[in-house]
Scaffold this active site. Sequence first.
Site, PDB file in Angstrom:
ATOM      1  N   GLN A 104       0.620  -1.196   0.075  1.00 50.22           N
ATOM      2  CA  GLN A 104       0.046   0.136  -0.088  1.00 50.22           C
ATOM      3  C   GLN A 104       0.701   1.271  -0.048  1.00 50.22           C
ATOM      4  OE1 GLN A 104      -2.529   0.705   3.416  1.00 50.22           O
ATOM      5  NE2 GLN A 104      -0.837   0.560   4.875  1.00 50.22           N
ATOM      6  N   ARG A 119       0.631   7.396   7.354  1.00 54.20           N
ATOM      7  CA  ARG A 119      -0.353   7.727   6.138  1.00 54.20           C
ATOM      8  C   ARG A 119       0.330   7.773   5.016  1.00 54.20           C
ATOM      9  NH1 ARG A 119      -5.105  10.253   7.841  1.00 54.20           N
ATOM     10  NH2 ARG A 119      -5.740   9.309   5.896  1.00 54.20           N
ATOM     11  N   TRP A 158      -1.230  10.577  -1.213  1.00 53.06           N
ATOM     12  CA  TRP A 158      -2.097  10.595  -2.207  1.00 53.06           C
ATOM     13  C   TRP A 158      -1.840  11.341  -3.505  1.00 53.06           C
ATOM     14  CZ3 TRP A 158      -7.096  11.544   1.351  1.00 53.06           C
ATOM     15  CH2 TRP A 158      -6.958  10.317   2.340  1.00 53.06           C
ATOM     16  N   ASP A 179     -10.096   2.208  -2.348  1.00 49.61           N
ATOM     17  CA  ASP A 179     -10.304   2.677  -0.849  1.00 49.61           C
ATOM     18  C   ASP A 179     -11.303   3.795  -1.258  1.00 49.61           C
ATOM     19  OD1 ASP A 179     -10.802   2.857   1.793  1.00 49.61           O
ATOM     20  OD2 ASP A 179      -8.565   3.286   2.103  1.00 49.61           O
ATOM     21  N   GLU A 205     -16.598   7.653   0.272  1.00 47.22           N
ATOM     22  CA  GLU A 205     -17.855   7.793   1.219  1.00 47.22           C
ATOM     23  C   GLU A 205     -18.106   9.443   1.576  1.00 47.22           C
ATOM     24  OE1 GLU A 205     -15.606   3.966   2.633  1.00 47.22           O
ATOM     25  OE2 GLU A 205     -15.179   6.160   2.284  1.00 47.22           O
ATOM     26  N   ASP A 259     -12.342  -0.770   7.950  1.00 52.38           N
ATOM     27  CA  ASP A 259     -11.202  -0.605   9.143  1.00 52.38           C
ATOM     28  C   ASP A 259     -11.608  -0.865  10.584  1.00 52.38           C
ATOM     29  OD1 ASP A 259      -9.851   0.481   6.878  1.00 52.38           O
ATOM     30  OD2 ASP A 259     -10.409   2.613   7.638  1.00 52.38           O
ATOM     31  N   HIS A 317      -2.825  -7.227   7.034  1.00 47.59           N
ATOM     32  CA  HIS A 317      -2.705  -5.688   7.026  1.00 47.59           C
ATOM     33  C   HIS A 317      -1.840  -5.378   8.366  1.00 47.59           C
ATOM     34  CE1 HIS A 317      -3.264  -1.307   6.603  1.00 47.59           C
ATOM     35  NE2 HIS A 317      -4.152  -1.480   5.908  1.00 47.59           N
TER      36      HIS A 317
END
Length: 584
Positions: free
Chosen positions: A166, A179, A182, A289, A292, A356, A426
């Site tokens: 990831q 994190r 992006w 991912d 939402e 998550d 994960h």
Amino acid sequence: EEHFFGLGAQFSAVDLRGLRVPVFTNEQGVGRGLQPLSSLLAARFRSRAVAGQWHSTYTAVPQVLTSGGRGWLLRNPHYAVFDLRSTRRVVLELNATHMLARAFTAPSPLELVEELTRYTGRFRPIPDWVAEGGAIVGLQGGSHIVRKKVKAMREAGVPVVGVWLQDWVGKRHVGGLSRLWWNWEVDRGSYADWEDLVLELYQDGIYTLGYINPHFADVEKKGNTTRNMYREALESGFLVKMCDGSLAELGSFGFSAGLLDLTNPSARGWMKDIIKSMLKLGIRGWMADFAEALPLDACMYDNSTGATWHNAYPAAWAELNKQAIYEADMQKDAWIFTRAAGLMSPHFTNMQWLGDQLTSWDKFDGIGSVLAGSLSGGFSGLSLTHSDIGGYTSIALGPVAYISRTTELFMRWCEMSAFTPVYRSHEGCQPDVNVQHDSSVVTMRHFALFAQVHKAWSRYRKTLLTEAYQRGFPMMRHMYMQFPLDPQTPSIDSQYMLGADVLVAPVVTQQTQSVKVYLPEGNWTRMRFHFLVPGVTEPPSMFFSQGKWYTVYAPIGFPAVFFRMDSEHGRRFQDNVLRMLLAM
């Protein structure tokens, strides 16, 4: 007396009778009511949304199926509420000027799901290399660490079929969390020899997976970039805007990002090109991912509103990913797994993952909530679901709220995941505080054993995958779905049927050596794992049940799994388990 099922992946209840359930896709939050964690988070961030509520879910699927053989679905994407509290009527609230609905009937629960998915679509086939089974291992840290860990797993007998990197885009540390950047290109600081690494893995029979979402963050201060996709999207008008023309900036625990406007055809084409570039880099699967976070008060490119598009955005995001794969003619090799979902998502995605979870035992947001999400999703057309082995979210808010993955939790999650469509790990949002597959000889061996178990039922899994693709049947089935005439089954949500032949009762409570199992009428054989547990003699393996609850011994390493005594699939599964594990 009618029971109600569906409304997406619901994590607090499977039978929704007596509840009032909103249909709204959103981050499910951290804790979802677990105290004192939820109250602490709500106070710290001054928002209840951070903690979530009992009904919070990533999947807004406006439909219900009932034990009376009836089904309803709303075609409207607008915010809705299904009020199932009355014993006389169902009350449906809809935030729209008109309602588009569909009603249908069928003689059995499985046929109801089949009828539902005639309309919503069915999951896309996954590649053969995924269907064969084995471990897809979440790794991070760069090429050197990946090579080192893969070598160690090979030596330990882990059947690795994929590495999920990831952090292929690079990592940053924000607010104590690890994190991702992006910006969807290879981070050459961590993966300078990306192409060589991917080729080496492939030659060893291991596929490379990545990560992507529809957000873009400014990488001006990152370094090691060839593109700043946030700036490209901003200057091209590809990001969602508010009605005053300003950018819809979305906060994400320490940084902000823009969201792709999926109503803009040019933005969709630009994003598909980014995904195709991932495929050219050798990435053969990814977590698609988020999806939402569209603000309700946004104004979209096509002049629609965020309120209209919010619940529809997840399916559109999955559709874009699917189109990119098909346009690149990679549908036989590449796949996606999505977190958010709407009514039409099954037509576009390959698999759903349940989001998550906390690295905990609790029933609100930990391992205790996973089974409810899978089983309720199965009633909503989400036929293939899985979870992160060990959970994702760890919390360090002092001694009152400190949650991290323990050895016992990790091992029980491995056992449960061995009987789901995909066995994927994960490291979690705080890898250093979590037990990992390679934390000890014990965890590595356990991880390897149950990855082998996952491979052992590959032939049966392919049969169930075909049922999912052709008829919409979930692989993991609520007991009522398979035994609708048994009055006990509508209320059972602690176990499930893996297809028609195998029954699984996972242990999801800590420091437990036994589990209660309901065996419907029939002759059942318990799967033999006892030889994996030192000092354990073979317990009774044959059960001639008239529909009865049993308490069975289930220490770590000996999950409670049964198959119909006359099942060819079950016998082959058992034979493969014995052969594979005894050879290790």
